[in-house]
Structures are given as C-alpha cells and as structure tokens.
Write a protein that holds these residues in place. Structure first.
Motif, PDB file in Angstrom:
ATOM      1  N   VAL A 114       5.425   4.345  10.493  1.00 12.99           N
ATOM      2  CA  VAL A 114       4.859   3.832   9.239  1.00 12.99           C
ATOM      3  C   VAL A 114       5.573   4.456   8.043  1.00 12.99           C
ATOM      4  O   VAL A 114       5.920   3.764   7.071  1.00 12.99           O
ATOM      5  N   ALA A 115       5.835   5.760   8.093  1.00 13.35           N
ATOM      6  CA  ALA A 115       6.517   6.440   6.989  1.00 13.35           C
ATOM      7  C   ALA A 115       7.937   5.897   6.799  1.00 13.35           C
ATOM      8  O   ALA A 115       8.429   5.810   5.668  1.00 13.35           O
ATOM      9  N   ALA A 116       8.587   5.537   7.896  1.00 10.79           N
ATOM     10  CA  ALA A 116       9.946   4.992   7.808  1.00 10.79           C
ATOM     11  C   ALA A 116       9.941   3.605   7.171  1.00 10.79           C
ATOM     12  O   ALA A 116      10.865   3.249   6.433  1.00 10.79           O
ATOM     13  N   VAL A 117       8.884   2.830   7.423  1.00  8.44           N
ATOM     14  CA  VAL A 117       8.782   1.482   6.847  1.00  8.44           C
ATOM     15  C   VAL A 117       8.435   1.564   5.365  1.00  8.44           C
ATOM     16  O   VAL A 117       9.032   0.894   4.521  1.00  8.44           O
ATOM     17  N   ASP A 118       7.434   2.409   5.022  1.00  6.10           N
ATOM     18  CA  ASP A 118       7.024   2.594   3.626  1.00  6.10           C
ATOM     19  C   ASP A 118       6.352   3.953   3.500  1.00  6.10           C
ATOM     20  O   ASP A 118       5.247   4.159   4.028  1.00  6.10           O
ATOM     21  N   PRO A 119       6.973   4.923   2.831  1.00  2.63           N
ATOM     22  CA  PRO A 119       6.408   6.273   2.716  1.00  2.63           C
ATOM     23  C   PRO A 119       5.067   6.327   2.001  1.00  2.63           C
ATOM     24  O   PRO A 119       4.334   7.318   2.111  1.00  2.63           O
ATOM     25  N   ARG A 120       4.737   5.277   1.248  1.00  2.00           N
ATOM     26  CA  ARG A 120       3.460   5.252   0.524  1.00  2.00           C
ATOM     27  C   ARG A 120       2.282   4.913   1.427  1.00  2.00           C
ATOM     28  O   ARG A 120       1.122   5.079   1.033  1.00  2.00           O
ATOM     29  N   VAL A 121       2.558   4.432   2.616  1.00  5.21           N
ATOM     30  CA  VAL A 121       1.515   3.990   3.544  1.00  5.21           C
ATOM     31  C   VAL A 121       1.153   5.142   4.476  1.00  5.21           C
ATOM     32  O   VAL A 121       2.006   5.923   4.895  1.00  5.21           O
ATOM     33  N   SER A 122      -0.139   5.261   4.785  1.00  4.03           N
ATOM     34  CA  SER A 122      -0.606   6.289   5.713  1.00  4.03           C
ATOM     35  C   SER A 122      -1.527   5.663   6.750  1.00  4.03           C
ATOM     36  O   SER A 122      -1.974   4.522   6.593  1.00  4.03           O
ATOM     37  N   ILE A 123      -1.808   6.415   7.820  1.00  2.00           N
ATOM     38  CA  ILE A 123      -2.694   5.921   8.866  1.00  2.00           C
ATOM     39  C   ILE A 123      -3.766   6.955   9.175  1.00  2.00           C
ATOM     40  O   ILE A 123      -3.620   8.147   8.869  1.00  2.00           O
ATOM     41  N   HIS A 124      -4.841   6.498   9.775  1.00  2.00           N
ATOM     42  CA  HIS A 124      -5.899   7.397  10.249  1.00  2.00           C
ATOM     43  C   HIS A 124      -6.705   6.692  11.329  1.00  2.00           C
ATOM     44  O   HIS A 124      -6.504   5.506  11.615  1.00  2.00           O
ATOM     45  N   ASP A 125      -7.618   7.454  11.938  1.00  2.00           N
ATOM     46  CA  ASP A 125      -8.502   6.911  12.990  1.00  2.00           C
ATOM     47  C   ASP A 125      -7.710   6.283  14.145  1.00  2.00           C
ATOM     48  O   ASP A 125      -8.049   5.191  14.620  1.00  2.00           O
TER      49      ASP A 125
END
Length: 395
Positions: free
Chosen positions: A322-333
C-alpha cells in the motif's frame, strides 16, 4: 492590564478546563467589550456629527455593533454554561457558536447600511469640518482597539475559544478602518479634497468582510469539523501509552461547544489476552480520559494478532504494498483466513479525501494485483474509508 483583569475578576482563573471558569472568562470578555465599545461609539458619534463625516459615523456604529455583539455574547456565554438536561444531554455549549453567528449577521447588516450611505456621499459630497482634537480621540481609539485585540486573543488562546479569537481579529479590522478614517481626515486637512465617501465605502466593506469571517469561523464547528492533527496525535498517544494497547485508529471527535467533546476510537489489543483483562484496561482509559482530557471517550476494542509470524508477515507485505502504491494511504484491522488453495486477506484501507470513487476502485484493484504477485493465493477483501483528521492527514 489583561493579567490584572483576569486575576481580579476570574475566580480560579488557572482551571481553564472547568466549564464554570470558561464562563467567567467569557463574561469578563463580554463586559470589557461592552464598556470599551460603548465608550468608543459615543466619542466617534460626536466627532462624526460635528465633522459631518460618514466614515467616522460608520466607524462609530461599527463600535456600537461590537457592543451589541458583546451583549449577545454575554447572553450566549450564560446560556452555554447551563448544565446538561434530559433534552440536551451534551449540554448547551453550542449556544456560544449560535450567538456568534447572530453577531456576524448584525455586523454584516451594519456594514451594508453604511455601504449605501457611503455611496450616497460619493454621489453628493457634504462639507466637512476638521478638528485636531478629533484626530487625537480617533488615535486613542486605535490604541484601545489594539489592546482589545491582544486582550481577546490572550483569553481566547487560554480557553481555546473561537469566538474570542474572532473578536480579536475583528478588533484588528476596527484598527484598520479607524486608521483609514484618520487618513481621510488628514488628507482633507492637507489638500481640501473630500474623500470621506470613498473611505466610508472601504470601511463598510471591511466591516462586512469581518462579519463574513465571524460567520465562517462559527459555522465550521456547527457543521462539524475534522479533528486537528495535533489533537489527533494527543488523543491517540494518550490511548496507546497504556500497557495492553498495541495501536489505535478511527478516531472521531464530536464537538458540543468549547470544552465539550465526545470522541470514539478503536483500540487494538492482543488477541491472546483474556477479554476481561483488556476490557478493564479500556474502562480505565475511558475514566482517565474524562479526568485528564476533559473528554467523554468511547473505545471500541479490536483484537489483533501480535505473535503469529505468518500473519505478521502478511501484514508487513500489505503495508509495504500500500505504501508503495500511495504513501498517504494506510491500513488497519488486518485479518488472515487461510485455506488450502486460497488465503483471504481482509483489511481496511484509509485514503485521503481527495480520492474520488473511481480512484478508490483503481487503488483497490492495484493493491490486489500487487499482493497477488507476491502470493497468487491471496484474495483481498478491502474496505475503503476516509480519515476524520483535518486535511486528510493520517499517522
């Protein structure tokens, strides 16, 4: 002078988190505003009548509208300080915003009235009388307004009051308008040219713009603001500082007036810890938040894997992808349900508000494709959501 007034007229002035103390600060600011603005109105109204100056008269009635604003603000502070009841379980704090909104409309109305008068004076200029004493009085009024700006800014920052900060900004606007009026009088004295109507026009526009600014600042909390990044970090750090909490996300803050906040947050706890132990920690955080942050905090408990190396490896893969695609995006759960021929990778993905629905779909598709390149068995179930933090920033 500001500290003198605070120390002598605000009981327990250091306890700014207490609603009673906030009310006392608001009362002091309103009473000082009423006294100073009525005094300035009387002085400028006399000068305006004697000199036949529309700009001075407009400036005088601007001060009168400020005095009326202070009266309304005083009523609003008193109403906002009423305790919660059965019909308003979160209190009456938003009355402070509502009264500020009423004030903004009064200010705009005063500005519009003198806009019309100024246009009339431009079409049909009237004779003016110059007086050095009037200039001195107007210069003194500038000093008073400068002090009022500092006074309201000091109180506003101390109790985090948008209304007082808006009043401070309005006082600076008054300094500008009065300075313009002084300039027009000095210009008339030096050249004999009457630009009073033009200056009055500028003054009225500044007054109207100040009213629009107050309305804008008070509509934000009424409509619902995104949480400030600094407050976001403060609350999440407070929650995550407790033993037994490994992370947090989905912080939402609802404002019911200055100093009256209700928030909810998801706190991540190890899934191998007894649920009653985790629940006890959650309860303690909620109690401490009420006492230390002055906030009613509701915490949703999310059990997460902290020891299974296979699942942790999948989580790292997902985060890096996800960070490689867009560093502004994050994940959880993130959860992993492993089968013989497929592995379900389930997680939530937080995207900036700038993302349109089509962009969200493309992002999901790209993340799924890249994760399947790592392991063809991965079947991603992704829920897209947006942050409630201002500017779409995320930790």
């Amino acid at each position: 002078m500001t500290e003198f007034l605070i120390r002598h007229f605000v009981k327990d002035y250091e306890q700014t988190e207490e609603l009673e103390v906030r009310t006392r600060y608001g009362t002091l600011a309103s009473l000082v505003g009423i006294f100073c603005n009525v005094l300035l109105f009387a002085a400028k109204a006399v000068i305006g009548l004697l000199m036949h100056s529309i700009s001075v008269t407009a400036d005088a009635f601007n001060n009168l509208s400020d005095a009326a604003s202070s009266v309304i603000g005083l009523v609003g502070v008193k109403m906002a300080g009423k305790p919660a009841d059965s019909e308003h379980p979160f209190g009456h704090g938003r009355m402070e915003y509502i009264t500020a909104l009423v004030v903004s409309f009064l200010v705009i109305e005063v500005g519009f009235t003198f806009l019309k008068d100024a246009i009339g004076r431009i079409r049909q200029p009237q004779h003016m009388e110059f007086s050095a004493l009037s200039i001195v009085i107007l210069l003194l009024s500038i000093c008073v307004k400068l002090w009022m700006s500092v006074f309201n800014r000091t109180l506003g920052r101390r109790i985090d009051s948008k209304v007082m900060l808006a009043t401070a900004a309005d006082a600076i606007g008054d300094v500008v308008t009065t300075s313009a009026t002084v300039f027009s009088l000095l210009f008339f004295s030096a050249t004999g040219w009457n630009i009073d109507g033009f200056v009055g026009l500028c003054v009225s526009l500044v007054v109207m713009w100040a009213g629009i600014g107050i309305a804008r600042d008070t509509l934000r909390p009424l409509l619902g603001e995104a949480i400030d990044p600094e407050d976001y970090r403060k609350i999440t750090a407070f929650v995550e500082d407790y033993d037994g909490i490994v992370g947090s996300h989905d912080l939402i803050v609802h404002n019911y007036g200055p100093g009256r906040n209700m928030a909810s947050i998801h706190a991540e706890v190890p899934n191998d810890v007894d649920i009653e132990t985790s629940h006890e920690i959650i309860d303690r955080i909620e109690r401490d938040a009420a006492r230390q942050l002055g906030m009613f905090l509701v915490i949703h408990m999310d059990p997460v894997e902290t020891k299974d190396e296979k699942i942790l490896a999948v989580k790292r893969q997902a985060e890096e992808t996800v960070a490689a695609v867009d560093p502004r995006v994050s994940i959880h759960d993130l959860r992993v349900v492993e089968g013989k021929e497929r592995v379900n990778v389930i997680f939530d993905m937080v995207v900036p508000y700038g993302y349109a629905e089509d962009e969200e779909r493309k992002l999901v598709k790209k993340v799924r494709k890249k994760l399947q390149q790592i392991d063809h068995r991965y079947q991603c179930v992704i829920t897209v959501e947006k942050s409630y933090m201002a500017q779409g920033e995320e930790e």
